[in-house]
Design a protein around this motif. Structure first.
Motif, PDB file in Angstrom:
ATOM      1  N   ARG A 147      21.840  45.159 -45.936  1.00 48.40           N
ATOM      2  CA  ARG A 147      21.927  46.173 -46.995  1.00 48.40           C
ATOM      3  C   ARG A 147      20.870  45.924 -48.063  1.00 48.40           C
ATOM      4  O   ARG A 147      20.207  46.852 -48.536  1.00 48.40           O
ATOM      5  N   GLN A 148      20.720  44.661 -48.444  1.00 51.38           N
ATOM      6  CA  GLN A 148      19.747  44.329 -49.479  1.00 51.38           C
ATOM      7  C   GLN A 148      18.315  44.487 -48.967  1.00 51.38           C
ATOM      8  O   GLN A 148      17.423  44.900 -49.714  1.00 51.38           O
ATOM      9  N   LEU A 149      18.093  44.156 -47.700  1.00 49.46           N
ATOM     10  CA  LEU A 149      16.761  44.311 -47.113  1.00 49.46           C
ATOM     11  C   LEU A 149      16.331  45.776 -47.136  1.00 49.46           C
ATOM     12  O   LEU A 149      15.208  46.105 -47.553  1.00 49.46           O
ATOM     13  N   TYR A 150      17.226  46.662 -46.713  1.00 48.29           N
ATOM     14  CA  TYR A 150      16.866  48.080 -46.664  1.00 48.29           C
ATOM     15  C   TYR A 150      16.951  48.737 -48.039  1.00 48.29           C
ATOM     16  O   TYR A 150      16.304  49.764 -48.276  1.00 48.29           O
ATOM     17  N   LYS A 151      17.707  48.160 -48.930  1.00 49.80           N
ATOM     18  CA  LYS A 151      17.673  48.627 -50.321  1.00 49.80           C
ATOM     19  C   LYS A 151      16.278  48.402 -50.889  1.00 49.80           C
ATOM     20  O   LYS A 151      15.732  49.250 -51.608  1.00 49.80           O
ATOM     21  N   PHE A 152      15.698  47.261 -50.555  1.00 50.32           N
ATOM     22  CA  PHE A 152      14.313  46.976 -50.942  1.00 50.32           C
ATOM     23  C   PHE A 152      13.364  47.995 -50.312  1.00 50.32           C
ATOM     24  O   PHE A 152      12.466  48.527 -50.978  1.00 50.32           O
ATOM     25  N   ALA A 153      13.560  48.282 -49.019  1.00 50.45           N
ATOM     26  CA  ALA A 153      12.675  49.213 -48.320  1.00 50.45           C
ATOM     27  C   ALA A 153      12.712  50.600 -48.956  1.00 50.45           C
ATOM     28  O   ALA A 153      11.673  51.254 -49.118  1.00 50.45           O
ATOM     29  N   VAL A 154      13.901  51.048 -49.334  1.00 48.07           N
ATOM     30  CA  VAL A 154      14.035  52.366 -49.963  1.00 48.07           C
ATOM     31  C   VAL A 154      13.416  52.360 -51.355  1.00 48.07           C
ATOM     32  O   VAL A 154      12.691  53.282 -51.738  1.00 48.07           O
ATOM     33  N   PRO A 163      20.353  52.081 -43.458  1.00 48.39           N
ATOM     34  CA  PRO A 163      21.334  52.171 -42.368  1.00 48.39           C
ATOM     35  C   PRO A 163      22.491  51.194 -42.513  1.00 48.39           C
ATOM     36  O   PRO A 163      23.600  51.466 -42.046  1.00 48.39           O
ATOM     37  N   ALA A 164      22.258  50.067 -43.176  1.00 45.56           N
ATOM     38  CA  ALA A 164      23.325  49.069 -43.322  1.00 45.56           C
ATOM     39  C   ALA A 164      24.370  49.493 -44.342  1.00 45.56           C
ATOM     40  O   ALA A 164      25.502  49.003 -44.315  1.00 45.56           O
ATOM     41  N   ALA A 165      24.000  50.414 -45.244  1.00 46.39           N
ATOM     42  CA  ALA A 165      24.946  50.857 -46.277  1.00 46.39           C
ATOM     43  C   ALA A 165      26.114  51.621 -45.669  1.00 46.39           C
ATOM     44  O   ALA A 165      27.164  51.766 -46.304  1.00 46.39           O
ATOM     45  N   GLU A 166      25.934  52.109 -44.445  1.00 45.25           N
ATOM     46  CA  GLU A 166      26.987  52.886 -43.789  1.00 45.25           C
ATOM     47  C   GLU A 166      27.948  52.012 -42.982  1.00 45.25           C
ATOM     48  O   GLU A 166      28.896  52.522 -42.386  1.00 45.25           O
ATOM     49  N   ILE A 167      27.698  50.710 -42.954  1.00 40.08           N
ATOM     50  CA  ILE A 167      28.503  49.804 -42.133  1.00 40.08           C
ATOM     51  C   ILE A 167      29.602  49.161 -42.972  1.00 40.08           C
ATOM     52  O   ILE A 167      29.338  48.588 -44.030  1.00 40.08           O
ATOM     53  N   GLU A 168      30.821  49.238 -42.480  1.00 45.19           N
ATOM     54  CA  GLU A 168      31.956  48.674 -43.190  1.00 45.19           C
ATOM     55  C   GLU A 168      32.034  47.163 -42.938  1.00 45.19           C
ATOM     56  O   GLU A 168      31.647  46.674 -41.886  1.00 45.19           O
ATOM     57  N   TYR A 169      32.556  46.449 -43.913  1.00 43.51           N
ATOM     58  CA  TYR A 169      32.801  45.021 -43.730  1.00 43.51           C
ATOM     59  C   TYR A 169      34.035  44.824 -42.854  1.00 43.51           C
ATOM     60  O   TYR A 169      34.960  45.639 -42.865  1.00 43.51           O
ATOM     61  N   LEU A 170      34.052  43.738 -42.106  1.00 46.25           N
ATOM     62  CA  LEU A 170      35.226  43.378 -41.316  1.00 46.25           C
ATOM     63  C   LEU A 170      36.293  42.772 -42.224  1.00 46.25           C
ATOM     64  O   LEU A 170      35.979  42.165 -43.251  1.00 46.25           O
ATOM     65  N   ALA A 171      37.537  42.929 -41.824  1.00 45.37           N
ATOM     66  CA  ALA A 171      38.632  42.318 -42.578  1.00 45.37           C
ATOM     67  C   ALA A 171      38.560  40.804 -42.429  1.00 45.37           C
ATOM     68  O   ALA A 171      38.292  40.280 -41.346  1.00 45.37           O
ATOM     69  N   SER A 172      38.783  40.115 -43.517  1.00 49.30           N
ATOM     70  CA  SER A 172      38.708  38.658 -43.503  1.00 49.30           C
ATOM     71  C   SER A 172      39.923  38.048 -42.819  1.00 49.30           C
ATOM     72  O   SER A 172      41.038  38.570 -42.916  1.00 49.30           O
ATOM     73  N   LYS A 173      39.700  36.941 -42.112  1.00 50.96           N
ATOM     74  CA  LYS A 173      40.820  36.203 -41.528  1.00 50.96           C
ATOM     75  C   LYS A 173      41.563  35.399 -42.584  1.00 50.96           C
ATOM     76  O   LYS A 173      42.670  34.917 -42.341  1.00 50.96           O
ATOM     77  N   ASN A 174      40.932  35.255 -43.742  1.00 57.76           N
ATOM     78  CA  ASN A 174      41.549  34.501 -44.832  1.00 57.76           C
ATOM     79  C   ASN A 174      41.383  35.294 -46.122  1.00 57.76           C
ATOM     80  O   ASN A 174      40.557  34.950 -46.974  1.00 57.76           O
ATOM     81  N   PRO A 175      42.151  36.384 -46.285  1.00 56.09           N
ATOM     82  CA  PRO A 175      41.959  37.270 -47.439  1.00 56.09           C
ATOM     83  C   PRO A 175      42.197  36.599 -48.787  1.00 56.09           C
ATOM     84  O   PRO A 175      41.680  37.049 -49.805  1.00 56.09           O
ATOM     85  N   ASP A 176      42.969  35.519 -48.794  1.00 60.12           N
ATOM     86  CA  ASP A 176      43.249  34.833 -50.055  1.00 60.12           C
ATOM     87  C   ASP A 176      42.185  33.803 -50.418  1.00 60.12           C
ATOM     88  O   ASP A 176      42.227  33.211 -51.496  1.00 60.12           O
ATOM     89  N   GLY A 177      41.238  33.557 -49.505  1.00 58.60           N
ATOM     90  CA  GLY A 177      40.152  32.640 -49.821  1.00 58.60           C
ATOM     91  C   GLY A 177      40.601  31.190 -49.921  1.00 58.60           C
ATOM     92  O   GLY A 177      41.510  30.747 -49.213  1.00 58.60           O
ATOM     93  N   PHE A 178      39.969  30.456 -50.834  1.00 57.42           N
ATOM     94  CA  PHE A 178      40.269  29.036 -50.994  1.00 57.42           C
ATOM     95  C   PHE A 178      41.719  28.827 -51.445  1.00 57.42           C
ATOM     96  O   PHE A 178      42.268  29.621 -52.208  1.00 57.42           O
TER      97      PHE A 178
END
Length: 357
Positions: A147-154, A163-178
């Motif tokens: 996303r940042q690479l193509y943000k630079f390109a634009v 194109p990466a801005a249209e891609i959703e993040y995957l759900a984390s296996k550890n939503p609570d983090g540390f």
């Protein structure tokens, strides 16, 4: 429709049809037209397009050649331009290192780095992301870097879409983090590492300031003014600096005063009387936790614990943000979700008990 050629939209590229019905490609900007070789998306086309973007009036129309491992108009070539840009160089050095590593791995995968960056479509990124479903954090890191690479390109007029801005993040296996430390775990650590040790000082600094390890390792006497710690957070210090002023609570001051061997410029020092690096401190704290029988705990978990304790005391999100230095409430909400639920449940039951009495 099936079989139709894929359309690629690039800034300043126009099509003209000559009297014989042939499609000719031109780069048109500021009233000037430069002929581009076809077909669209070929290495020759992209090399000429890049040259025209750079402002040269006569792009090289000869077949492109690899410059070492760099193909003009390729994903790797775009990465190199990004690494030289202000957008990248303003990032924190650690962020630069991580992002560069991610993009280099992307380029090395199946020679993706040699492919034309203008041909990268959302479906390609989504497929690559899905191949990493067993490692959602790594997959999301790749999407973020692209996303940042193509943000630079634009932004630099090298491309007209991200194109990466249209891609959703995957759900984390550890939503609570540390893992956030419990009161019992804090007491267990304190029992193993008494006041006067560097380990106990580290615990106190993390717990009573709620700061990241990159800030903890830099705290020293020069940051103390009239009973307050005054410093600029290390993270985003070059782009969005956050100045912090945190009161030194009596217990923290007591532990600082009783700690043997604090440094001249930093409270915490190594066995060689030198300031810790951020990574070195993380490793050292990991050992202190293991010595206390707390392998599930970490220094970052103390930052969460500090925020949770503030929430349990009834502090608002904005009050907590004033201590932790978060710029938005999103992360604070995640840190304090369990503590807020506990506080609300206790309050609700007290009301019920009061009504019955």
């Amino acid at each position: 429709m099936p079989g139709a050629p894929m359309k690629i939209r690039l800034k300043y590229v126009v099509e003209d049809i000559d009297r014989h019905g042939n499609v000719r490609l031109y780069f048109r900007r500021n009233g000037k037209k430069i002929r581009l070789p076809g077909p669209v998306g070929s290495q020759d086309f992209l090399a000429a397009y890049q040259t025209a973007l750079a402002g040269e009036s006569r792009p090289n129309l000869q077949p492109s050649k690899k410059l070492g491992h760099i193909v003009p108009g390729s994903v790797r070539a775009l990465c190199i331009e990004y690494f030289k840009s202000a957008m990248f160089r303003e990032l924190d050095p650690r962020t630069q290192k991580v992002r560069r590593s991610i993009l280099e791995r992307f380029c090395e995968h199946k020679s993706d780095g040699e492919k034309p960056f203008a041909l990268l479509q959302p479906k390609h990124i989504r497929k690559r992301r899905d191949e990493m479903m067993d490692r959602p954090a790594a997959a999301n890191g790749m999407v973020k870097a692209l996303r940042q690479l193509y943000k630079f390109a634009v932004r630099y007029d090298l491309h007209d879409r991200n194109p990466a801005a249209e891609i959703e993040y995957l759900a984390s296996k550890n939503p609570d983090g540390f893992h956030s430390w419990t009161l019992a775990e804090i007491e267990q650590f304190e029992e193993k590492h008494p006041v006067g040790t560097m380990a106990r000082l580290a615990l106190a600094l993390a717990l009573y300031t709620g700061q990241r390890r990159s800030d903890l390792v830099q705290m020293g006497k020069q940051h103390v003014r009239n009973g307050w710690l005054i410093f600029t957070q290390h993270k985003n210090r070059n782009r969005h600096p956050v100045r912090q002023e945190i009161p030194i609570v009596p217990e923290l001051q007591r532990i600082i005063d009783l700690t043997h061997g604090t440094g001249d410029l930093t409270f915490m020092v190594t066995a060689f009387n030198r300031p810790f690096t951020s990574n070195g401190f993380g490793n050292r704290f990991r050992k202190w936790c293991n010595e206390a029988g707390l392998p599930q705990c970490s220094v970052h978990g103390l930052r969460k614990a500090a925020a949770a304790r503030l929430a349990e005391q009834g502090c608002t999100e904005f009050e907590i943000m004033a201590i932790t230095g978060h710029r938005t409430s999103k992360e604070v909400t995640r840190y304090t979700r369990a503590a807020s639920q506990k506080t609300r449940a206790e309050s609700a039951l007290k009301r019920i008990t009061g009504e019955r009495n």
